[in-house]
Scaffold this active site. Structure first.
Site, PDB file in Angstrom:
ATOM      1  N   LYS A  13      12.253  -7.922   0.622  1.00 30.82           N
ATOM      2  CA  LYS A  13      11.265  -8.763  -0.079  1.00 30.82           C
ATOM      3  C   LYS A  13      10.037  -7.862  -0.250  1.00 30.82           C
ATOM      4  O   LYS A  13       9.249  -7.686   0.682  1.00 30.82           O
ATOM      5  CB  LYS A  13      10.932  -9.995   0.761  1.00 30.82           C
ATOM      6  CG  LYS A  13      10.465 -11.224   0.015  1.00 30.82           C
ATOM      7  CD  LYS A  13       9.319 -11.049  -0.952  1.00 30.82           C
ATOM      8  CE  LYS A  13       7.947 -11.100  -0.335  1.00 30.82           C
ATOM      9  NZ  LYS A  13       6.867 -10.748  -1.300  1.00 30.82           N
ATOM     10  N   PRO A  14       9.887  -7.259  -1.445  1.00 29.92           N
ATOM     11  CA  PRO A  14       8.753  -6.341  -1.632  1.00 29.92           C
ATOM     12  C   PRO A  14       7.465  -7.113  -1.919  1.00 29.92           C
ATOM     13  O   PRO A  14       7.499  -8.319  -2.201  1.00 29.92           O
ATOM     14  CB  PRO A  14       9.173  -5.536  -2.868  1.00 29.92           C
ATOM     15  CG  PRO A  14      10.041  -6.463  -3.646  1.00 29.92           C
ATOM     16  CD  PRO A  14      10.707  -7.388  -2.655  1.00 29.92           C
ATOM     17  N   ALA A  15       6.344  -6.413  -1.875  1.00 26.14           N
ATOM     18  CA  ALA A  15       5.058  -7.027  -2.215  1.00 26.14           C
ATOM     19  C   ALA A  15       5.092  -7.451  -3.684  1.00 26.14           C
ATOM     20  O   ALA A  15       5.628  -6.733  -4.540  1.00 26.14           O
ATOM     21  CB  ALA A  15       3.926  -6.039  -1.973  1.00 26.14           C
ATOM     22  N   CYS A  31      -3.104   1.730   6.484  1.00 27.60           N
ATOM     23  CA  CYS A  31      -3.241   1.008   7.755  1.00 27.60           C
ATOM     24  C   CYS A  31      -3.902   1.870   8.805  1.00 27.60           C
ATOM     25  O   CYS A  31      -4.759   1.413   9.550  1.00 27.60           O
ATOM     26  CB  CYS A  31      -1.868   0.541   8.232  1.00 27.60           C
ATOM     27  SG  CYS A  31      -0.665   1.870   8.351  1.00 27.60           S
ATOM     28  N   ASN A  35       0.791  -1.240   0.000  1.00 28.29           N
ATOM     29  CA  ASN A  35       0.000   0.000   0.000  1.00 28.29           C
ATOM     30  C   ASN A  35       0.823   1.290   0.000  1.00 28.29           C
ATOM     31  O   ASN A  35       0.427   2.261  -0.643  1.00 28.29           O
ATOM     32  CB  ASN A  35      -1.047  -0.021   1.118  1.00 28.29           C
ATOM     33  CG  ASN A  35      -0.443  -0.088   2.498  1.00 28.29           C
ATOM     34  OD1 ASN A  35       0.681  -0.559   2.677  1.00 28.29           O
ATOM     35  ND2 ASN A  35      -1.176   0.366   3.483  1.00 28.29           N
ATOM     36  N   GLU A  53       4.594  -4.309  12.007  1.00 30.26           N
ATOM     37  CA  GLU A  53       3.674  -3.173  11.810  1.00 30.26           C
ATOM     38  C   GLU A  53       2.476  -3.741  11.068  1.00 30.26           C
ATOM     39  O   GLU A  53       2.574  -4.036   9.867  1.00 30.26           O
ATOM     40  CB  GLU A  53       4.354  -2.079  10.963  1.00 30.26           C
ATOM     41  CG  GLU A  53       5.581  -1.461  11.587  1.00 30.26           C
ATOM     42  CD  GLU A  53       5.235  -0.476  12.695  1.00 30.26           C
ATOM     43  OE1 GLU A  53       4.097   0.011  12.738  1.00 30.26           O
ATOM     44  OE2 GLU A  53       6.125  -0.205  13.526  1.00 30.26           O
ATOM     45  N   LEU A  54       1.336  -3.893  11.772  1.00 33.75           N
ATOM     46  CA  LEU A  54       0.248  -4.695  11.204  1.00 33.75           C
ATOM     47  C   LEU A  54      -1.031  -3.890  10.975  1.00 33.75           C
ATOM     48  O   LEU A  54      -1.006  -2.675  10.898  1.00 33.75           O
ATOM     49  CB  LEU A  54       0.015  -5.909  12.112  1.00 33.75           C
ATOM     50  CG  LEU A  54       1.286  -6.720  12.419  1.00 33.75           C
ATOM     51  CD1 LEU A  54       0.988  -7.856  13.388  1.00 33.75           C
ATOM     52  CD2 LEU A  54       1.928  -7.256  11.149  1.00 33.75           C
ATOM     53  N   GLU A  90     -10.909  -5.680   8.919  1.00 32.08           N
ATOM     54  CA  GLU A  90     -10.319  -4.449   8.370  1.00 32.08           C
ATOM     55  C   GLU A  90     -10.735  -4.333   6.899  1.00 32.08           C
ATOM     56  O   GLU A  90     -10.449  -5.223   6.107  1.00 32.08           O
ATOM     57  CB  GLU A  90      -8.790  -4.542   8.475  1.00 32.08           C
ATOM     58  CG  GLU A  90      -8.079  -3.328   7.919  1.00 32.08           C
ATOM     59  CD  GLU A  90      -6.547  -3.477   7.915  1.00 32.08           C
ATOM     60  OE1 GLU A  90      -6.039  -4.620   7.838  1.00 32.08           O
ATOM     61  OE2 GLU A  90      -5.867  -2.436   7.961  1.00 32.08           O
ATOM     62  N   GLU A 113       8.233   2.298  14.625  1.00 25.69           N
ATOM     63  CA  GLU A 113       9.095   2.737  13.518  1.00 25.69           C
ATOM     64  C   GLU A 113       9.046   4.246  13.380  1.00 25.69           C
ATOM     65  O   GLU A 113       7.987   4.848  13.510  1.00 25.69           O
ATOM     66  CB  GLU A 113       8.594   2.142  12.194  1.00 25.69           C
ATOM     67  CG  GLU A 113       9.257   0.854  11.836  1.00 25.69           C
ATOM     68  CD  GLU A 113       8.831   0.337  10.464  1.00 25.69           C
ATOM     69  OE1 GLU A 113       8.027   0.994   9.777  1.00 25.69           O
ATOM     70  OE2 GLU A 113       9.320  -0.735  10.092  1.00 25.69           O
ATOM     71  N   GLY A 152       2.653  -5.411   7.263  1.00 30.71           N
ATOM     72  CA  GLY A 152       1.684  -6.200   6.512  1.00 30.71           C
ATOM     73  C   GLY A 152       0.484  -6.531   7.369  1.00 30.71           C
ATOM     74  O   GLY A 152       0.225  -5.868   8.387  1.00 30.71           O
ATOM     75  N   SER A 153      -0.213  -7.582   6.976  1.00 39.44           N
ATOM     76  CA  SER A 153      -1.457  -7.922   7.669  1.00 39.44           C
ATOM     77  C   SER A 153      -1.166  -8.642   8.988  1.00 39.44           C
ATOM     78  O   SER A 153      -0.097  -9.240   9.172  1.00 39.44           O
ATOM     79  CB  SER A 153      -2.301  -8.819   6.769  1.00 39.44           C
ATOM     80  OG  SER A 153      -1.568  -9.985   6.469  1.00 39.44           O
TER      81      SER A 153
HETATM   82  P1  NAP Z   1       0.332  -8.895   3.476  1.00 46.15           P
HETATM   83  O1  NAP Z   1      -0.514  -9.688   2.598  1.00 46.15           O
HETATM   84  O2  NAP Z   1       0.454  -9.312   4.888  1.00 46.15           O
HETATM   85  O3  NAP Z   1       1.780  -8.811   2.777  1.00 46.15           O
HETATM   86  C1  NAP Z   1       2.836  -8.060   3.334  1.00 46.15           C
HETATM   87  C2  NAP Z   1       4.165  -8.633   2.876  1.00 46.15           C
HETATM   88  O4  NAP Z   1       4.339  -9.922   3.478  1.00 46.15           O
HETATM   89  C3  NAP Z   1       4.244  -8.868   1.358  1.00 46.15           C
HETATM   90  O5  NAP Z   1       5.556  -8.609   0.914  1.00 46.15           O
HETATM   91  C4  NAP Z   1       3.910 -10.340   1.248  1.00 46.15           C
HETATM   92  O6  NAP Z   1       4.402 -10.927   0.053  1.00 46.15           O
HETATM   93  C5  NAP Z   1       4.634 -10.886   2.468  1.00 46.15           C
HETATM   94  N1  NAP Z   1       4.159 -12.190   2.934  1.00 46.15           N
HETATM   95  C6  NAP Z   1       2.962 -12.777   2.711  1.00 46.15           C
HETATM   96  N2  NAP Z   1       2.914 -13.987   3.313  1.00 46.15           N
HETATM   97  C7  NAP Z   1       4.112 -14.167   3.935  1.00 46.15           C
HETATM   98  C8  NAP Z   1       4.677 -15.222   4.712  1.00 46.15           C
HETATM   99  N3  NAP Z   1       3.988 -16.313   5.007  1.00 46.15           N
HETATM  100  N4  NAP Z   1       5.937 -15.077   5.170  1.00 46.15           N
HETATM  101  C9  NAP Z   1       6.640 -13.953   4.916  1.00 46.15           C
HETATM  102  N5  NAP Z   1       6.165 -12.939   4.164  1.00 46.15           N
HETATM  103  C10 NAP Z   1       4.906 -13.031   3.685  1.00 46.15           C
HETATM  104  O7  NAP Z   1      -0.156  -7.368   3.542  1.00 46.15           O
HETATM  105  P2  NAP Z   1      -0.558  -6.404   2.354  1.00 46.15           P
HETATM  106  O8  NAP Z   1      -1.869  -6.848   1.821  1.00 46.15           O
HETATM  107  O9  NAP Z   1       0.586  -6.203   1.429  1.00 46.15           O
HETATM  108  O10 NAP Z   1      -0.746  -5.023   3.160  1.00 46.15           O
HETATM  109  C11 NAP Z   1      -1.931  -4.664   3.777  1.00 46.15           C
HETATM  110  C12 NAP Z   1      -1.891  -4.908   5.267  1.00 46.15           C
HETATM  111  O11 NAP Z   1      -0.765  -4.268   5.837  1.00 46.15           O
HETATM  112  C13 NAP Z   1      -3.094  -4.304   5.967  1.00 46.15           C
HETATM  113  O12 NAP Z   1      -3.524  -5.163   6.986  1.00 46.15           O
HETATM  114  C14 NAP Z   1      -2.542  -3.017   6.553  1.00 46.15           C
HETATM  115  O13 NAP Z   1      -3.275  -2.496   7.649  1.00 46.15           O
HETATM  116  C15 NAP Z   1      -1.159  -3.443   6.926  1.00 46.15           C
HETATM  117  N6  NAP Z   1      -0.274  -2.293   7.023  1.00 46.15           N
HETATM  118  C16 NAP Z   1       0.198  -1.920   8.254  1.00 46.15           C
HETATM  119  C17 NAP Z   1       0.987  -0.796   8.379  1.00 46.15           C
HETATM  120  C18 NAP Z   1       1.541  -0.357   9.704  1.00 46.15           C
HETATM  121  O14 NAP Z   1       2.463   0.439   9.699  1.00 46.15           O
HETATM  122  N7  NAP Z   1       1.017  -0.842  10.812  1.00 46.15           N
HETATM  123  C19 NAP Z   1       1.301  -0.053   7.234  1.00 46.15           C
HETATM  124  C20 NAP Z   1       0.811  -0.470   6.010  1.00 46.15           C
HETATM  125  C21 NAP Z   1       0.027  -1.598   5.907  1.00 46.15           C
HETATM  126  P3  NAP Z   1       3.431 -11.069  -1.222  1.00 46.15           P
HETATM  127  O15 NAP Z   1       3.121  -9.708  -1.686  1.00 46.15           O
HETATM  128  O16 NAP Z   1       4.278 -11.839  -2.172  1.00 46.15           O
HETATM  129  O17 NAP Z   1       2.221 -11.826  -0.751  1.00 46.15           O
END
Ligand code: NAP
Length: 477
Positions: free
Chosen positions: A171-173, A280, A148, A246-247, A376, A454, A224-225
């Site tokens: 490791k980017p998205a 987020c 995002n 950071e979730l 969410e 962070e 991430g999530s």
């Molecule tokens: P995500 O699906 O959790 O993915 C985040 C990262 O983790 C991606 O690079 C993803 O790779 C990787 N990943 C997925 N499964 C993994 C595993 N089993 N082991 C290691 N890495 C893995 O999250 P997203 O959809 O990109 O982002 C949205 C979420 O992030 C929302 O819940 C949002 O609230 C949260 N977020 C939090 C913050 C904060 O600062 N608290 C900021 C921004 C976003 P792939 O892309 O290859 O799947």
């Protein structure tokens, strides 16, 4: 990918496509790393971590400042790339690139002044000893970043880890890695050694998981999530890595009847539609005092009607696409599910093209519904929950598994501070929505929103470990 200073394909030549989020046109392919590719990066980082830790901080800082200048110099090109691969409107994409350069510059400056401590001779018998501490790098840090704010959030990790003297593997998205890849290439050109900054691509569940389970990685920093964060915390325990998470969030925006209604409506809409609702810390639950709820909803809808949906690259567009058609369909499913649970759809609610979702208002949302607790919604959806008393507002606001940020709107500053002090979250915006992040602020969540903080004021501590040096009897004659 960038492994050991070389631009490489996957060992088995496997690739994944990256698409334009708004149009679904093909943009490029990225490699899908094999286990051997990841291991090569980890092996190179083992050498890189020693090279970089031995590089004086003023030199690391000089190189990272050069990176910041290079990012600034290419801002427009990087912003167009970011906007195209993720659907983020161009004005916001420019802002994200600007912030990325600031983050590099900020950590480069802060690292020069990241001091240790000295102890006193408070303990009897230590009068002739001198004890001081130094902050030393962790070693190899894997930075796993979300889609995002792919550039800003990756740089909050990578720039900090590099400034602190660590080797970094990004490791980017998978949906939108192209802009961060361009930035890594710029950093390598500016003098960051190829075994110090590397980037591997491929699905998180496989490539990310390899990094999490690797013995050669000392820390994982994930944004991430919550679901992925929980999995990483479990897997990382096996090798006792440092884990920074950071979730997700489900942040409340609390509007009292004495609030500046114009400001409340403007911030509600801006906070929720920025980045097409994929933020987020966006307000995701709107708690509005019942005496002004009707007025708030009417004015919010008036504002939403004036938003321009369209091409992210068009300067006039206010609301771009979501990251993918799948993401847009998921938002639609969540809205329909909330309506099934009893919410009333007042505005929007539909897909627009494949990957756009209309701004949407849901009324009659109750604290018992999933959307008010642990679901969410990553899209421009405003669920409205009415309340009567201050105590009720606090209770509803805290009734969630998440705790990232919050916003409180009232002209009564005593009430605002009383409420803010009772909210279970990492940051409260007073008279604004919680969709706010200063580069230096200790940003992070309570509860299921994460572990750690962070920001330029804090991440150097997280990316280093403290070592005590004890000069025993050094003062004895
Ligand atoms: P995500 O699906 O959790 O993915 C985040 C990262 O983790 C991606 O690079 C993803 O790779 C990787 N990943 C997925 N499964 C993994 C595993 N089993 N082991 C290691 N890495 C893995 O999250 P997203 O959809 O990109 O982002 C949205 C979420 O992030 C929302 O819940 C949002 O609230 C949260 N977020 C939090 C913050 C904060 O600062 N608290 C900021 C921004 C976003 P792939 O892309 O290859 O799947």
């Amino acid at each position: 990918m960038f492994i050991n200073g070389e631009r490489v394909d996957a060992g088995d030549a496997a690739t994944a496509d990256v698409l334009n989020s708004a149009t679904q046109e093909f943009l490029d392919t990225i490699p899908v790393a094999t286990a051997e590719d990841v291991q090569r990066a980890v092996d190179a980082a083992q050498i890189g971590k020693r090279v970089w830790a031995a590089t004086p901080v003023h030199e690391r800082s000089r190189i990272l400042t050069k990176c910041a200048d290079a990012i600034d110099a290419r801002r427009e090109e990087l912003a167009v790339s970011l906007s195209t691969e993720m659907g983020k409107i161009i004005r916001e994409a420019r802002g994200e690139i600007r912030v990325c350069a600031q983050i590099f510059r900020g950590f480069a400056e802060a690292a020069n002044h990241h001091y240790g401590k000295t102890m006193t001779d408070y303990q009897i018998g230590t009068e002739n000893d001198m004890i001081f501490t130094q902050r030393e790098p962790l070693g190899v840090v894997a930075c796993i970043s979300p889609f995002n704010y792919p550039v800003e959030l990756c740089s909050q990790k990578a720039a900090a880890a590099l400034a602190a003297g660590n080797a970094v593997i990004i490791k980017p998205a998978t949906d939108n890695p192209l802009t961060i890849m361009k930035i890594v290439e710029l950093c390598l050109d500016c003098g960051v050694p190829g075994n110090v900054l590397q980037l591997v691509t491929g699905g998180g569940a496989v490539v990310g998981d390899m990094l999490v389970n690797s013995d050669g990685i000392n820390a994982i920093s994930l944004t991430g999530s919550t679901a992925v964060g929980k999995g990483i915390a479990k897997a990382g325990a096996e090798t006792l890595k440092r884990i920074f998470l950071e979730l997700g969030g489900n942040d409340p925006f609390i509007v009292f009847e004495d609030a500046d209604m114009e400001l409340a409506v403007a911030d509600a809409v801006q906070g929720r539609v920025q980045n097409a609702g994929q933020t987020c810390c966006a307000p995701k639950r709107f708690l509005v005092q019942n005496s002004v709820k009707e007025e708030f909803i009417r004015r919010v809808i008036e504002r939403l009607e004036n938003l321009k949906l369209g091409s992210p690259l068009d300067e006039a567009t206010d609301l771009g696409s979501l990251i993918s058609p799948k993401a847009a369909r998921e938002v639609k499913r969540q809205v329909e599910y909330t309506v099934e649970q009893g919410a009333k759809l007042l505005y929007g609610g539909s897909l627009y093209d494949e990957s756009y979702f209309e701004p949407t208002v849901l009324d009659q949302v109750t604290p018992e519904m999933d959307v008010a607790y642990d679901m969410e919604i990553f899209g421009p959806v405003l669920p409205i929950i009415g309340f009567d008393t201050e105590e009720e507002a606090v209770r509803i606001a805290n009734h969630t598994i998440f705790g990232l940020q919050a916003g409180v709107m009232s002209r009564d500053m005593k009430r605002v501070m009383r409420v803010a002090s009772q909210l279970e979250c990492g940051g409260v915006v007073i008279n604004g929505s919680g969709n706010y992040r200063h580069t230096d602020q200790p940003f992070g969540g309570w509860k299921m929103s994460g572990i750690g903080r962070e920001g330029i004021s804090v991440t150097l501590d997280e990316m280093t470990q403290e070592k005590s040096y004890i000069l025993k009897n050094i003062l004895r004659a």
